[in-house]
Design a protein around this motif. Structure first.
Motif, PDB file in Angstrom:
ATOM      1  N   LEU A  47      -5.067  -0.342  -4.530  1.00  0.00           N
ATOM      2  CA  LEU A  47      -5.034   0.053  -5.955  1.00  0.00           C
ATOM      3  C   LEU A  47      -5.860   1.020  -6.313  1.00  0.00           C
ATOM      4  O   LEU A  47      -5.683   2.131  -6.531  1.00  0.00           O
ATOM      5  N   ILE A  48      -7.241   0.437  -5.973  1.00  0.00           N
ATOM      6  CA  ILE A  48      -8.533   1.499  -6.346  1.00  0.00           C
ATOM      7  C   ILE A  48      -8.380   2.523  -5.651  1.00  0.00           C
ATOM      8  O   ILE A  48      -8.501   3.752  -6.066  1.00  0.00           O
ATOM      9  N   ASP A  49      -8.162   2.478  -4.230  1.00  0.00           N
ATOM     10  CA  ASP A  49      -8.071   3.666  -3.170  1.00  0.00           C
ATOM     11  C   ASP A  49      -7.044   4.633  -3.696  1.00  0.00           C
ATOM     12  O   ASP A  49      -7.253   5.846  -3.653  1.00  0.00           O
ATOM     13  N   ALA A  50      -5.805   4.048  -3.907  1.00  0.00           N
ATOM     14  CA  ALA A  50      -4.734   4.981  -4.326  1.00  0.00           C
ATOM     15  C   ALA A  50      -4.883   5.665  -5.517  1.00  0.00           C
ATOM     16  O   ALA A  50      -4.666   7.053  -5.815  1.00  0.00           O
ATOM     17  N   CYS A  51      -5.635   4.896  -6.533  1.00  0.00           N
ATOM     18  CA  CYS A  51      -5.809   5.584  -7.636  1.00  0.00           C
ATOM     19  C   CYS A  51      -6.695   6.880  -7.521  1.00  0.00           C
ATOM     20  O   CYS A  51      -6.584   7.795  -7.979  1.00  0.00           O
ATOM     21  N   SER A  52      -7.687   6.713  -6.682  1.00  0.00           N
ATOM     22  CA  SER A  52      -8.547   7.652  -6.334  1.00  0.00           C
ATOM     23  C   SER A  52      -7.951   8.761  -5.816  1.00  0.00           C
ATOM     24  O   SER A  52      -8.255  10.038  -6.158  1.00  0.00           O
ATOM     25  N   HIS A  53      -7.495   8.588  -4.724  1.00  0.00           N
ATOM     26  CA  HIS A  53      -6.547   9.461  -3.918  1.00  0.00           C
ATOM     27  C   HIS A  53      -5.682  10.647  -4.996  1.00  0.00           C
ATOM     28  O   HIS A  53      -5.640  11.855  -4.743  1.00  0.00           O
ATOM     29  N   TYR A  54      -4.854   9.812  -6.048  1.00  0.00           N
ATOM     30  CA  TYR A  54      -4.022  10.683  -6.745  1.00  0.00           C
ATOM     31  C   TYR A  54      -4.481  11.019  -7.922  1.00  0.00           C
ATOM     32  O   TYR A  54      -3.964  11.662  -8.878  1.00  0.00           O
ATOM     33  N   GLY A  55      -5.890  10.705  -8.298  1.00  0.00           N
ATOM     34  CA  GLY A  55      -6.630  11.076  -9.594  1.00  0.00           C
ATOM     35  C   GLY A  55      -6.127  10.462 -10.761  1.00  0.00           C
ATOM     36  O   GLY A  55      -6.129  10.901 -11.973  1.00  0.00           O
ATOM     37  N   ALA A  56      -5.665   9.110 -10.444  1.00  0.00           N
ATOM     38  CA  ALA A  56      -5.316   8.266 -11.612  1.00  0.00           C
ATOM     39  C   ALA A  56      -6.491   7.265 -12.149  1.00  0.00           C
ATOM     40  O   ALA A  56      -7.306   7.001 -11.218  1.00  0.00           O
ATOM     41  N   GLY A  57      -6.477   6.982 -13.260  1.00  0.00           N
ATOM     42  CA  GLY A  57      -7.542   6.071 -13.588  1.00  0.00           C
ATOM     43  C   GLY A  57      -7.356   4.720 -13.219  1.00  0.00           C
ATOM     44  O   GLY A  57      -6.178   4.422 -12.823  1.00  0.00           O
ATOM     45  N   LEU A  69       0.809  -1.297  -0.030  1.00  0.00           N
ATOM     46  CA  LEU A  69       0.044  -0.083   0.082  1.00  0.00           C
ATOM     47  C   LEU A  69       1.012   1.252  -0.048  1.00  0.00           C
ATOM     48  O   LEU A  69       0.536   2.202  -0.660  1.00  0.00           O
ATOM     49  N   PRO A  70       1.914   1.501   0.972  1.00  0.00           N
ATOM     50  CA  PRO A  70       2.734   2.499   0.777  1.00  0.00           C
ATOM     51  C   PRO A  70       3.327   2.802  -0.345  1.00  0.00           C
ATOM     52  O   PRO A  70       3.491   3.792  -1.178  1.00  0.00           O
ATOM     53  N   ALA A  71       3.871   1.597  -0.908  1.00  0.00           N
ATOM     54  CA  ALA A  71       4.591   1.605  -2.284  1.00  0.00           C
ATOM     55  C   ALA A  71       3.680   1.991  -3.494  1.00  0.00           C
ATOM     56  O   ALA A  71       3.979   2.793  -4.300  1.00  0.00           O
ATOM     57  N   CYS A  72       2.547   1.459  -3.350  1.00  0.00           N
ATOM     58  CA  CYS A  72       1.759   2.069  -4.486  1.00  0.00           C
ATOM     59  C   CYS A  72       1.299   3.583  -4.443  1.00  0.00           C
ATOM     60  O   CYS A  72       1.362   4.278  -5.271  1.00  0.00           O
ATOM     61  N   CYS A  73       1.148   4.004  -3.070  1.00  0.00           N
ATOM     62  CA  CYS A  73       1.000   5.639  -2.733  1.00  0.00           C
ATOM     63  C   CYS A  73       2.234   6.227  -3.459  1.00  0.00           C
ATOM     64  O   CYS A  73       2.271   7.353  -4.217  1.00  0.00           O
ATOM     65  N   HIS A  74       3.513   5.996  -3.095  1.00  0.00           N
ATOM     66  CA  HIS A  74       4.788   6.250  -3.509  1.00  0.00           C
ATOM     67  C   HIS A  74       4.784   6.517  -4.951  1.00  0.00           C
ATOM     68  O   HIS A  74       5.214   7.313  -5.634  1.00  0.00           O
ATOM     69  N   MET A  75       4.359   5.344  -5.637  1.00  0.00           N
ATOM     70  CA  MET A  75       4.604   5.217  -7.268  1.00  0.00           C
ATOM     71  C   MET A  75       3.624   6.047  -7.876  1.00  0.00           C
ATOM     72  O   MET A  75       3.950   6.948  -8.839  1.00  0.00           O
TER      73      MET A  75
END
Length: 163
Positions: free
Chosen positions: A113-123, A78-84
């Protein structure tokens, strides 16, 4: 259509840091965060198909974290997804970023990954009904992935959140 496509994928690697880098040129040790540094910052589109090996290899999950990552954090999914995603959105600000979520992953990998995408505005394209042989997409499965991505890109508008 695209005038140029570059593939930075490396089989067997993960989003989370796998180990200490012993051989800098060994591609299996280059997690996605390390490979992202080599990406073209002027890319129009960045597609990340990650999480499968993290799920299969039982990478530690960790907690969502959006700043101040430690090496220990980056060994967790999870933190690696956010960092990426933080890195990609800041280093390639004009790019449309889409993450592909494979089928048959651990629920916390998929939802993370769904939550990280939402947070960073990625599809975020969550695949459906992918035919597989021994866990890997068959030819029909690869065709389905391609079709789902094309459909997603042709109909989806990704609006980035302001940083």
């Amino acid at each position: 259509g695209l005038s140029e496509a570059r593939n930075y994928g490396k089989g067997g690697t993960r989003i989370a840091r796998q180990s200490e880098i012993k051989e800098p040129n060994e591609p299996r040790d280059k997690d996605f965060i390390l490979r992202a540094e080599y990406m073209d910052p002027d890319a129009d589109l960045i597609v990340v198909f990650g999480g499968t090996n993290d799920s299969w290899a039982n990478s530690p999950i960790g907690e969502m974290k959006h700043a101040d990552w430690t090496p220990e954090d980056l060994a967790c999914y999870l933190p690696a997804c956010c960092h990426m995603l933080d890195y990609l959105t800041s280093e390639a600000p004009k790019a449309k970023i889409v993450c592909i979520v494979n089928t048959e992953l651990k629920p916390e990998i998929t939802q993370g990954l769904i939550d990280a995408c939402s947070h960073y505005g990625a599809g975020c394209l969550v695949l459906k009904d992918i035919d597989k042989i021994w866990g890997h997409p068959s030819v029909a499965g690869m065709t389905s992935i391609s079709d789902q991505l094309q459909n997603y890109l042709s109909g989806d508008i990704i609006v980035r959140k302001p940083r």
